[in-house]
Design a protein around this motif. Sequence first.
Motif, PDB file in Angstrom:
ATOM      1  N   TYR A   1       3.969  -0.658 -12.982  1.00  0.00           N
ATOM      2  CA  TYR A   1       5.313  -0.807 -13.534  1.00  0.00           C
ATOM      3  C   TYR A   1       6.171   0.434 -13.246  1.00  0.00           C
ATOM      4  CZ  TYR A   1       3.168  -4.618 -16.173  1.00  0.00           C
ATOM      5  OH  TYR A   1       2.497  -5.759 -16.522  1.00  0.00           O
ATOM      6  N   GLY A   2       5.656   1.371 -12.454  1.00  0.00           N
ATOM      7  CA  GLY A   2       6.307   2.662 -12.269  1.00  0.00           C
ATOM      8  C   GLY A   2       7.347   2.723 -11.177  1.00  0.00           C
ATOM      9  N   GLY A   3       7.634   1.588 -10.526  1.00  0.00           N
ATOM     10  CA  GLY A   3       8.584   1.612  -9.422  1.00  0.00           C
ATOM     11  C   GLY A   3       7.955   2.206  -8.176  1.00  0.00           C
ATOM     12  N   LYS A   4       8.612   2.017  -7.026  1.00  0.00           N
ATOM     13  CA  LYS A   4       8.008   2.447  -5.761  1.00  0.00           C
ATOM     14  C   LYS A   4       7.708   3.937  -5.741  1.00  0.00           C
ATOM     15  CE  LYS A   4       8.931   0.585  -1.844  1.00  0.00           C
ATOM     16  NZ  LYS A   4       9.554   0.098  -0.590  1.00  0.00           N
TER      17      LYS A   4
ATOM     18  N   GLY B   1       1.795  -5.157  -3.911  1.00  0.00           N
ATOM     19  CA  GLY B   1       1.718  -4.933  -2.471  1.00  0.00           C
ATOM     20  C   GLY B   1       1.993  -3.490  -2.094  1.00  0.00           C
ATOM     21  N   TRP B   2       2.963  -2.875  -2.754  1.00  0.00           N
ATOM     22  CA  TRP B   2       3.284  -1.481  -2.467  1.00  0.00           C
ATOM     23  C   TRP B   2       2.140  -0.558  -2.886  1.00  0.00           C
ATOM     24  CZ3 TRP B   2       5.796   1.343   0.638  1.00  0.00           C
ATOM     25  CH2 TRP B   2       6.094   2.685   0.359  1.00  0.00           C
ATOM     26  N   PHE B   3       1.516  -0.840  -4.020  1.00  0.00           N
ATOM     27  CA  PHE B   3       0.355  -0.071  -4.450  1.00  0.00           C
ATOM     28  C   PHE B   3      -0.729  -0.090  -3.368  1.00  0.00           C
ATOM     29  CE2 PHE B   3      -3.930  -0.461  -6.364  1.00  0.00           C
ATOM     30  CZ  PHE B   3      -4.064   0.798  -6.924  1.00  0.00           C
ATOM     31  N   LEU B   4      -1.009  -1.257  -2.830  1.00  0.00           N
ATOM     32  CA  LEU B   4      -2.037  -1.373  -1.789  1.00  0.00           C
ATOM     33  C   LEU B   4      -1.644  -0.571  -0.547  1.00  0.00           C
ATOM     34  CD1 LEU B   4      -2.804  -5.199  -2.109  1.00  0.00           C
ATOM     35  CD2 LEU B   4      -4.151  -3.312  -3.043  1.00  0.00           C
ATOM     36  N   GLU B   5      -0.370  -0.626  -0.174  1.00  0.00           N
ATOM     37  CA  GLU B   5       0.090   0.152   0.982  1.00  0.00           C
ATOM     38  C   GLU B   5      -0.120   1.641   0.741  1.00  0.00           C
ATOM     39  OE1 GLU B   5       1.157  -0.779   3.909  1.00  0.00           O
ATOM     40  OE2 GLU B   5       1.280  -2.938   3.571  1.00  0.00           O
ATOM     41  N   CYS B   6       0.181   2.087  -0.457  1.00  0.00           N
ATOM     42  CA  CYS B   6       0.035   3.513  -0.766  1.00  0.00           C
ATOM     43  C   CYS B   6      -1.428   3.942  -0.749  1.00  0.00           C
ATOM     44  CB  CYS B   6       0.670   3.819  -2.122  1.00  0.00           C
ATOM     45  SG  CYS B   6       2.466   3.675  -2.141  1.00  0.00           S
ATOM     46  N   VAL B   7      -2.326   3.100  -1.261  1.00  0.00           N
ATOM     47  CA  VAL B   7      -3.752   3.438  -1.206  1.00  0.00           C
ATOM     48  C   VAL B   7      -4.208   3.559   0.243  1.00  0.00           C
ATOM     49  CG1 VAL B   7      -6.093   2.646  -1.738  1.00  0.00           C
ATOM     50  CG2 VAL B   7      -4.290   2.411  -3.451  1.00  0.00           C
ATOM     51  N   HIS B   8      -3.769   2.638   1.081  1.00  0.00           N
ATOM     52  CA  HIS B   8      -4.133   2.720   2.495  1.00  0.00           C
ATOM     53  C   HIS B   8      -3.643   4.031   3.112  1.00  0.00           C
ATOM     54  CE1 HIS B   8      -5.681  -1.251   4.165  1.00  0.00           C
ATOM     55  NE2 HIS B   8      -5.702  -1.389   2.858  1.00  0.00           N
ATOM     56  N   LYS B   9      -2.445   4.460   2.722  1.00  0.00           N
ATOM     57  CA  LYS B   9      -1.871   5.671   3.306  1.00  0.00           C
ATOM     58  C   LYS B   9      -2.529   6.936   2.799  1.00  0.00           C
ATOM     59  CE  LYS B   9       2.537   8.158   3.635  1.00  0.00           C
ATOM     60  NZ  LYS B   9       4.003   8.103   3.289  1.00  0.00           N
ATOM     61  N   TYR B  10      -2.696   7.051   1.471  1.00  0.00           N
ATOM     62  CA  TYR B  10      -3.088   8.334   0.904  1.00  0.00           C
ATOM     63  C   TYR B  10      -4.591   8.492   0.700  1.00  0.00           C
ATOM     64  CZ  TYR B  10       1.844   9.192   0.135  1.00  0.00           C
ATOM     65  OH  TYR B  10       3.185   9.397   0.348  1.00  0.00           O
ATOM     66  N   SER B  11      -5.352   7.421   0.834  1.00  0.00           N
ATOM     67  CA  SER B  11      -6.800   7.569   0.665  1.00  0.00           C
ATOM     68  C   SER B  11      -7.514   7.865   1.974  1.00  0.00           C
ATOM     69  CB  SER B  11      -7.385   6.285   0.059  1.00  0.00           C
ATOM     70  OG  SER B  11      -7.373   5.214   0.999  1.00  0.00           O
ATOM     71  N   LYS B  12      -6.777   7.982   3.063  1.00  0.00           N
ATOM     72  CA  LYS B  12      -7.393   8.290   4.354  1.00  0.00           C
ATOM     73  C   LYS B  12      -8.041   9.666   4.293  1.00  0.00           C
ATOM     74  CE  LYS B  12      -4.325   5.494   7.237  1.00  0.00           C
ATOM     75  NZ  LYS B  12      -3.266   5.503   8.283  1.00  0.00           N
ATOM     76  N   ARG B  13      -9.226   9.745   4.888  1.00  0.00           N
ATOM     77  CA  ARG B  13      -9.928  11.033   4.925  1.00  0.00           C
ATOM     78  C   ARG B  13      -9.221  11.957   5.895  1.00  0.00           C
ATOM     79  NH1 ARG B  13     -13.479  11.199   0.605  1.00  0.00           N
ATOM     80  NH2 ARG B  13     -14.462   9.146   0.399  1.00  0.00           N
TER      81      ARG B  13
END
Length: 389
Positions: free
Chosen positions: A334-337, A376-388
Amino acid sequence: MSEKQQYSIPSLKLMENDEWKQLEKSFPPLKNDLLLRAAKGEETPRAPVWVMRQAGRYLPEFLEVRRTHSFFECCQTPSLASTLTLQPIDRYPRLDASIIFCDILVVPQALGLEVLMEPSKGPVLPQPLVTPGDMSRLRQNVDVQKELGYVFEAVTLTRKGLDGRVPLIGFCGAPWTLMAYMCEGGGSKTFEKSKSWLYKYPEDSRKLLRIIADVCADLLVGQVLAGAQMLQVFDSWAGELTPYQFKEFALPPLLHISHKVRHVLSSLGHPGVAMTLFAKGANSPSTFSLLSDPSVTGYDTLGLDWTVDPLEVRGWLGNKKVNLQGNFDPTVLYGGKEGIEREVERLSRIWKRAGGGWIANLGHGITPNVKPEDMGWFLECVHKYSKRD
């Protein structure tokens, strides 16, 4: 007591003539195995991500199905359950796992208790267990094929419908959580009825928990034979127990489930699957120490709720090879993009420092008012920031 005496073998259709082997060969090859690799302790290139309750009321396509079908009709009709399971996978290509659409309360139903899903109240059990004498109303020697075969059919349908895109997770509720529902008659804020059993009737409580655990284990075995590639046990009310109560009452049936599942699968020549335990709220160092060694517990991965720090948990667990899952606050959606991205970046840094296998998830289930685009945005962010790095 020998293992054969200790673990009763369920009667399942897929056991006949090793039919599960032929079924497994018929499934499309898996294209994305990040989840299974993380569950084995690998530090994957990025964290695999899925969300508890990802098939649910926040999706308009889910609500459209529910408009003409009751909740338990959806659970008990394999084609509907499969459709609902696939909806988030079809919508979100960034998801790395699916979890079969069902409900933990199908186990009390299999045991013979009526369970209703009332729109304003949630689950209701009209005739709860009030005293140990009420246990006589429970079915003895539950035939899981007869009572829960619809779950297995849904798993097989879904595995085919996934076409190898992502792995399929099977699940059950934990015995203590199910006992709480069965004694309270539904959800509770105080748990006075179920917890009083632990004080008044300790041996009967252990007996009830063991009865529930046997059905849970058989349900999980059936899901694996039907095509589930990983398992999760949900102990939603674990945090209502003292650390002592968790050790004395909740833990033994949890161990019975994992040990029985592994024993039965091994006896069939099945290679087995990874298992996750999500004991929400059971966050004391002493409790985590009990769950730290997968070779003892049978659980490869522990799910964390949002109230603990992964670095602290890693310290409590020591050098044991248990993997971790979680633990974003569900309200981050609920925190916005900007808020979502900022929190995913922050917590991903912590998880990388914690090390080991990490499966990204919320610290509890997604809530009904989440906007699908924010998920959907949450998933995109996890893909971006969880990269090793």
